[in-house]
Design a protein around this motif. Structure first.
Motif, PDB file in Angstrom:
ATOM      1  N   MET A   1       0.756  -1.074  -0.589  1.00  0.00           N
ATOM      2  CA  MET A   1       0.036   0.012  -0.356  1.00  0.00           C
ATOM      3  C   MET A   1       1.232   1.207   0.163  1.00  0.00           C
ATOM      4  N   THR A   2       0.342   2.913  -0.383  1.00  0.00           N
ATOM      5  CA  THR A   2       1.427   3.699  -0.736  1.00  0.00           C
ATOM      6  C   THR A   2       0.440   3.907  -0.250  1.00  0.00           C
ATOM      7  N   LEU A   3       1.258   4.789   0.367  1.00  0.00           N
ATOM      8  CA  LEU A   3       0.131   6.930   1.092  1.00  0.00           C
ATOM      9  C   LEU A   3       0.776   8.098   0.504  1.00  0.00           C
ATOM     10  N   SER A   4      -0.203   9.164  -0.083  1.00  0.00           N
ATOM     11  CA  SER A   4       0.663  10.588  -0.487  1.00  0.00           C
ATOM     12  C   SER A   4       0.172  11.338   0.728  1.00  0.00           C
ATOM     13  N   VAL A   5       1.252  12.181   1.243  1.00  0.00           N
ATOM     14  CA  VAL A   5       1.342  13.757   1.479  1.00  0.00           C
ATOM     15  C   VAL A   5       1.440  14.828   0.691  1.00  0.00           C
ATOM     16  N   SER A   6       1.008  15.656   1.304  1.00  0.00           N
ATOM     17  CA  SER A   6       0.646  16.802   0.722  1.00  0.00           C
ATOM     18  C   SER A   6       1.957  17.410   1.385  1.00  0.00           C
ATOM     19  N   ALA A   7       3.096  18.166  -0.371  1.00  0.00           N
ATOM     20  CA  ALA A   7       4.506  17.744   0.898  1.00  0.00           C
ATOM     21  C   ALA A   7       5.061  18.986   0.560  1.00  0.00           C
ATOM     22  N   GLU A   8       5.697  19.905   1.022  1.00  0.00           N
ATOM     23  CA  GLU A   8       6.975  20.319  -0.091  1.00  0.00           C
ATOM     24  C   GLU A   8       8.203  20.104  -0.373  1.00  0.00           C
ATOM     25  N   PRO A   9       8.544  19.563  -1.385  1.00  0.00           N
ATOM     26  CA  PRO A   9       8.543  20.417  -2.860  1.00  0.00           C
ATOM     27  C   PRO A   9       6.943  19.960  -3.128  1.00  0.00           C
ATOM     28  N   TYR A  10       7.474  19.061  -3.283  1.00  0.00           N
ATOM     29  CA  TYR A  10       6.029  18.165  -4.156  1.00  0.00           C
ATOM     30  C   TYR A  10       5.385  16.805  -2.734  1.00  0.00           C
ATOM     31  N   ASP A  11       4.323  16.022  -3.267  1.00  0.00           N
ATOM     32  CA  ASP A  11       3.547  14.776  -2.901  1.00  0.00           C
ATOM     33  C   ASP A  11       5.019  14.107  -1.923  1.00  0.00           C
ATOM     34  N   PHE A  12       4.757  13.809  -1.035  1.00  0.00           N
ATOM     35  CA  PHE A  12       5.805  12.544  -0.128  1.00  0.00           C
ATOM     36  C   PHE A  12       4.691  11.543  -0.174  1.00  0.00           C
TER      37      PHE A  12
END
Ligand code: TIU
Length: 220
Positions: A1-12
């Motif tokens: 499973m992969t999760l995506s976090v809105s982050a700087e400089p782009y999604d983590f």
């Protein structure tokens, strides 16, 4: 499973199964009055602000059965692992190894060396004792991460420009992907907090990613 976090400089993006929450040095010696941080001349109030946000993240992390690791900066009671240069730094009247209001300063087993009650480690959460600012230097952290097949770190704790930065730089050079939670890391100096976070995410994420903990909690 992969999760995506809105982050700087782009999604983590990260797989929770191969990710550890790292909580750096949330010890009384740094966040309580009378500890090493205050003896160095600092006001501990800004650091105390990170306790509640880390508590929220840790609770969500534990609720999902995910892996957390705590670190503590400090030394053996005989100070044999404390470089004389570190002990001498600052010309403190009461410094490392001396008796202070919270016990012997930055010494393992003393009250000030302990992690604050709000973030007390649970069984199964390793506590890594480190003699330096970085969490990899002279510790078994790399071995713990390797044995758990951990490739990504969610980084929290204190202080942003000292132990957090040193650890993120060490981790980055070792191939780990680091997400630093901006409200879960604290500095005694507001200008260092801001600059240190910018340094991590600048240049395309030269050391890692930065996000508010709300973004991680949303993803979880
Ligand atoms: N003084 C300071 O900002 N930090 C430290 O000495 N240790 C950590 O950051 N843990």
């Amino acid at each position: 499973m992969t999760l995506s976090v809105s982050a700087e400089p782009y999604d983590f993006t990260f797989d929770p199964a191969t990710t550890a929450l790292l909580i750096i040095d949330m010890q009384r010696d740094f966040v309580d009055r009378g500890g090493f941080g205050e003896l160095l001349g600092n006001d501990v109030a800004p650091l105390r602000q990170v306790i509640a946000p880390i508590q929220r993240v840790l609770a969500a992390w534990r609720a999902r059965g995910l892996f957390a690791i705590h670190t503590r900066e400090g030394h053996r009671p005989d100070l044999s692992d404390c470089p004389p240069a570190k002990r001498a730094r600052g010309n403190l009247a009461v410094g490392i190894g001396d008796q202070g209001p919270l016990g012997r300063v930055l010494v393992r087993g003393e009250g000030g060396h302990d992690i604050v009650d709000e973030l007390r480690p649970l069984p199964g959460e390793p506590v890594v004792d480190k003699p330096g600012k970085g969490s990899f230097y002279a510790t078994d952290l790399a071995g713990i991460l390797a044995s758990r097949r951990i490739y990504s770190l969610i980084v929290t704790g204190v202080t942003t420009e000292v132990c957090v930065h040193t650890t993120v730089r060490e981790a980055n050079d070792r191939g780990f992907e680091c997400l630093v939670l901006s409200d879960c890391v604290g500095s005694y100096f507001p200008e260092f907090q801001s600059a240190a976070l910018k340094m991590i995410a600048a240049q395309g994420g030269i050391f890692g990613w930065v996000a508010h903990s709300d973004q991680l909690l949303n993803a979880l």
